[in-house]
Design an enzyme around this catalytic site. Structure first.
Site, PDB file in Angstrom:
ATOM      1  N   LEU A  99       1.849  -4.521  -3.245  1.00 28.67           N
ATOM      2  CA  LEU A  99       1.044  -3.288  -2.825  1.00 28.67           C
ATOM      3  C   LEU A  99       0.057  -3.359  -1.608  1.00 28.67           C
ATOM      4  O   LEU A  99      -0.188  -2.446  -0.950  1.00 28.67           O
ATOM      5  CB  LEU A  99       0.130  -3.435  -4.259  1.00 28.67           C
ATOM      6  CG  LEU A  99      -0.839  -2.216  -4.340  1.00 28.67           C
ATOM      7  CD1 LEU A  99      -0.345  -0.895  -4.052  1.00 28.67           C
ATOM      8  CD2 LEU A  99      -1.792  -2.348  -5.655  1.00 28.67           C
ATOM      9  N   ASP A 101       0.525  -4.216   1.484  1.00 25.38           N
ATOM     10  CA  ASP A 101       1.020  -3.338   2.751  1.00 25.38           C
ATOM     11  C   ASP A 101       0.855  -1.924   2.725  1.00 25.38           C
ATOM     12  O   ASP A 101       0.339  -1.108   3.844  1.00 25.38           O
ATOM     13  CB  ASP A 101       2.251  -3.692   3.488  1.00 25.38           C
ATOM     14  CG  ASP A 101       3.350  -3.309   2.252  1.00 25.38           C
ATOM     15  OD1 ASP A 101       4.088  -2.534   2.578  1.00 25.38           O
ATOM     16  OD2 ASP A 101       3.286  -3.709   1.263  1.00 25.38           O
ATOM     17  N   HIS A 123       5.916  -7.690   5.408  1.00 26.61           N
ATOM     18  CA  HIS A 123       5.478  -6.456   5.446  1.00 26.61           C
ATOM     19  C   HIS A 123       4.151  -5.987   6.044  1.00 26.61           C
ATOM     20  O   HIS A 123       3.766  -5.014   6.548  1.00 26.61           O
ATOM     21  CB  HIS A 123       5.758  -5.665   4.311  1.00 26.61           C
ATOM     22  CG  HIS A 123       7.417  -5.949   3.731  1.00 26.61           C
ATOM     23  ND1 HIS A 123       8.247  -4.951   4.309  1.00 26.61           N
ATOM     24  CD2 HIS A 123       7.904  -6.631   3.017  1.00 26.61           C
ATOM     25  CE1 HIS A 123       9.463  -5.163   3.687  1.00 26.61           C
ATOM     26  NE2 HIS A 123       9.203  -6.366   3.071  1.00 26.61           N
TER      27      HIS A 123
END
Length: 155
Positions: A99, A101, A123
């Site tokens: 969650l 990124d 990410h």
């Protein structure tokens, strides 16, 4: 924690794959039998399976997934998911690594905010580089502990 749910979804593969995934992950996480369930897709496009763990808290629901693949044992899929869930729960952070990124972009667009998360993955690191190229904000990532980071975004 408000709710926990571990679901094995199967399509055109033996039912025991789902049972083995749930048994392995359920035991590793020490979740109750009423928190474990199986779903069999009735009109699948092809064979496959996925194990989905949901941890719902007051303000966020974290979702963890493991996908079966040819040659990968159900126990390996379950072990991977269980380890990710345990890491998140043990860190006691509101934002999991997957969650993070996504939340980074929203906080940057809002021009400020702070949240705690796990160490940033690839990410999130890419998201930080992208934000630096397009938005006039400063992002600071501080190590709170070995497994916890605090992310602060300022305009």
């Amino acid at each position: 924690m408000v709710r926990r749910d571990l679901k094995a979804v199967i399509a055109m593969i033996p039912f025991d794959v789902a049972q083995r995934e749930l048994g392995t992950a359920g035991a590793a996480l020490k979740w109750r039998p009423d928190e474990l369930r199986t779903e069999e897709l009735k009109r699948p496009l092809g064979p496959g399976n996925v194990l989905v763990a949901e941890v719902e808290s007051e303000h966020v629901t974290e979702v963890f997934t493991g996908f079966g693949e040819r040659g990968k044992r159900a126990e390996a899929v379950a072990g991977q998911v269980a380890e990710e869930v345990k890491r998140y729960l043990d860190a006691d952070v509101p934002v999991g690594e997957h969650l993070c990124d996504q939340l980074l972009l929203l906080v940057a667009l809002a021009k400020g905010g702070v949240f705690r998360t796990l160490p940033l993955d690839g990410h999130a690191e890419t998201q930080l580089q992208t934000i630096a190229q397009f938005l006039d904000v400063k992002v600071e990532v501080r190590e709170v502990s070995r497994e916890v980071r605090e992310v602060e975004v300022r305009a």
